[in-house]
Design an enzyme around this catalytic site. Structure first.
Site, mmCIF file in Angstrom:
data_model
loop_
_atom_site.group_PDB
_atom_site.id
_atom_site.type_symbol
_atom_site.label_atom_id
_atom_site.label_comp_id
_atom_site.label_asym_id
_atom_site.label_seq_id
_atom_site.Cartn_x
_atom_site.Cartn_y
_atom_site.Cartn_z
ATOM 1 N N GLU A 145 0.834 -1.208 0.000
ATOM 2 C CA GLU A 145 0.000 0.000 0.000
ATOM 3 C C GLU A 145 0.865 1.254 0.000
ATOM 4 O OE1 GLU A 145 -3.423 1.356 2.991
ATOM 5 O OE2 GLU A 145 -3.636 -0.679 2.210
ATOM 6 N N ASP A 174 -0.095 5.425 0.426
ATOM 7 C CA ASP A 174 -1.280 6.220 0.775
ATOM 8 C C ASP A 174 -1.038 7.718 0.845
ATOM 9 O OD1 ASP A 174 -2.505 3.770 1.310
ATOM 10 O OD2 ASP A 174 -2.103 3.876 3.448
ATOM 11 N N GLU A 193 -3.698 10.139 2.735
ATOM 12 C CA GLU A 193 -4.939 10.115 3.512
ATOM 13 C C GLU A 193 -5.234 11.517 4.027
ATOM 14 O OE1 GLU A 193 -5.083 5.718 5.462
ATOM 15 O OE2 GLU A 193 -3.535 7.031 6.252
ATOM 16 N N THR A 219 0.879 10.597 4.879
ATOM 17 C CA THR A 219 1.319 9.603 3.912
ATOM 18 C C THR A 219 1.714 8.346 4.675
ATOM 19 O OG1 THR A 219 3.617 10.399 3.973
ATOM 20 C CG2 THR A 219 2.142 11.353 2.306
ATOM 21 N N GLU A 236 3.762 6.158 8.987
ATOM 22 C CA GLU A 236 3.028 7.393 8.748
ATOM 23 C C GLU A 236 3.917 8.627 8.931
ATOM 24 O OE1 GLU A 236 0.084 4.351 10.344
ATOM 25 O OE2 GLU A 236 2.090 5.063 10.907
ATOM 26 N N GLY A 288 -9.840 10.419 17.868
ATOM 27 C CA GLY A 288 -10.173 9.085 18.349
ATOM 28 C C GLY A 288 -11.665 8.795 18.392
ATOM 29 N N ARG A 330 5.208 4.494 20.180
ATOM 30 C CA ARG A 330 4.966 3.330 19.321
ATOM 31 C C ARG A 330 6.207 2.456 19.178
ATOM 32 N NH1 ARG A 330 2.927 5.421 13.753
ATOM 33 N NH2 ARG A 330 2.157 3.284 13.458
#
Length: 341
Positions: free
Chosen positions: A119, A121, A123, A137, A150, A219, A289
Site C-alpha cells: 500500500e 497512501d 490520507e 502519507t 506514517e 479518536g 509506538r
C-alpha cells in the site's frame, strides 16, 4: 446546462445539488508540474468502485465528484493494475465541518493479497469547524501493517478552497510523494528496511470518501454530522502513467520513460526545506509506538526536537492489518490512524 456523464438514477434534489456544485468546477493544472504527462479520461482508466449515484463523472469525462451522505460513501478504482509508475490527481476537499470524514488517494493490492498486501497512501482526515484538514502519507509492504510508516504535514493552503495536485511516484527503488509538484517525502528501498517491507507487487489506484467517525478525528470524539452532508470531494487532472500488468500472467507492459525518474538535486533541496517547514509527525520519532526506531530511520536530533513541539498523534488498533471491510453492499476502506492532535 453542462452535461453529466454516466450518472445513475437518483433523487432529483441530489442531482440538482450536484449540478450546482459542478457549475463552478473548472479542470485546472495545479501549480507545480504535470509537465507533458497526459490526463486520463475516467472511462479510459477507471471504474466505479462503490457508492451508487454518489459518484458523478463530468466535463467530457475528465473530472469526477465523490460524495458521502447518510446512505454511503463512494469511490473509484483504476481499470488496470500497475507495477510502478506515476499517479496523480488534482483534488478539492469538502469545506466547513468535516470531522470523521476520510478522503483517500492511494494504491493497494489488498483485494489480491489479503494477508500480505502492499500500500502507498495519501490520507486526508477531516476536522471540526475552525480546524484544518490533516494530511498523512503511509507505506506498507508485504503485509507489514504492524509497522506503520506514517508521516503528517501541515498544509500551507486551504485544501477545500481550490484544487491541489497530489502525486505518487513508485519505482523499484523508491517512492516519492508530491504536493503541487513539490516533493514532500522519499521512501527508499534500503537493506535496513528489508525488501519484504517495500511495496513490490502490482497494485490498483483508488480514490474514496467514507465515514471514519470511529477513529478519524480525536479518536472518535468528533463524528460525521450528516446535517452538513453531502460531503463532496472533487477530482480532476487524473494521471495514470504506469507499467500496466496483465492480471492473469502478471507480466508488465513495456513502459520506458513513462514517468519521472526521481529527484534532481534542486528538488532534493526543496524537499528538505518543505519537510523542515511543514512536517508535524514522523513515525521515526514516535517513542510511544517504537521504543527503538525502525531500522530504516535516520535520526536527526534537530528534527526530533522540532517535532516534539507538536501535539502527539495516537494510532488505534488494526484488525489484522486488514484495510477492507464490507458494510452491506458498500465497500469501506480505511486506516485506523487516529489524529488526536
Amino acid at each position: 446546462m453542462a452535461q453529466l456523464h454516466r450518472l445513475p438514477m437518483g433523487s432529483f434534489a441530489f442531482i440538482s445539488f450536484l449540478l450546482s456544485a459542478f457549475s463552478v468546477l473548472e479542470p485546472v493544472l495545479a501549480s507545480g508540474s504535470l509537465g507533458s504527462l497526459p490526463v486520463t479520461a475516467f472511462d479510459e482508466g477507471y471504474t466505479h468502485l462503490f457508492g451508487d449515484d454518489n459518484l458523478v463523472v463530468y466535463r467530457d469525462g475528465k473530472s469526477v465528484l465523490l460524495s458521502l451522505d447518510e446512505r454511503t460513501g463512494s469511490g473509484f478504482v483504476s481499470q488496470d493494475i500497475y507495477l510502478h509508475g506515476f499517479f496523480s490527481a488534482s483534488i478539492k476537499l469538502p469545506a466547513d465541518y468535516t470531522a470523521g470524514v476520510v478522503v483517500a488517494f492511494y494504491m493497494s493490492n489488498g483485494d489480491m493479497f489479503e494477508k500480505n498486501h502492499d500500500e502507498i497512501d495519501f490520507e486526508f482526515l477531516g476536522n471540526i469547524r475552525g480546524k484544518e484538514w490533516r494530511i498523512q502519507t503511509n507505506v506498507y509492504g508485504n503485509g507489514s501493517t504492524s509497522v506503520g510508516r506514517e508521516e503528517r504535514y501541515g498544509l500551507w493552503f486551504d485544501p477545500s478552497d481550490d484544487y491541489h495536485q497530489y502525486s505518487i511516484l513508485w519505482t523499484d527503488s523508491l517512492i516519492l510523494f508530491y504536493i503541487d509538484g513539490l516533493p514532500i517525502r522519499e521512501v527508499k528501498r534500503m537493506k535496513a528496511m528489508r525488501r519484504a517491507f517495500f511495496p513490490s507487487k502490482p497494485m490498483s489506484l483508488y480514490a474514496t470518501i467514507w465515514d471514519g467517525s470511529d477513529w478519524a478525528t480525536n479518536g472518535g470524539k468528533y463524528r460525521v454530522n450528516y446535517k452538513y452532508s453531502p460531503y463532496i470531494v472533487q477530482f480532476t487532472d487524473l494521471v495514470l502513467r504506469g507499467c500496466a500488468v496483465d492480471p492473469i500472467e502478471k507480466v508488465s507492459s513495456v513502459c520506458e520513460d513513462a514517468y519521472p525518474a526521481g529527484l534532481t538535486e534542486d528538488e532534493r533541496i526543496t524537499m528538505g526545506s518543505m519537510r523542515k517547514k511543514h512536517m508535524t509527525y514522523s513515525y521515526c520519532y514516535d517513542r510511544t509506538r517504537y521504543r527503538i526506531p525502525p531500522a530504516e530511520c535516520v535520526i536527526s536530533p534537530g528534527e526530533a526536537e522540532r517535532l516534539r513541539r507538536f501535539d502527539p498523534v495516537t494510532f488505534g488498533s488494526r484488525s489484522g492489518g486488514k484495510r477492507y471491510r464490507k458494510t452491506g453492499r458498500h465497500m469501506i476502506q480505511g486506516s485506523r490512524a487516529d489524529a488526536s492532535s
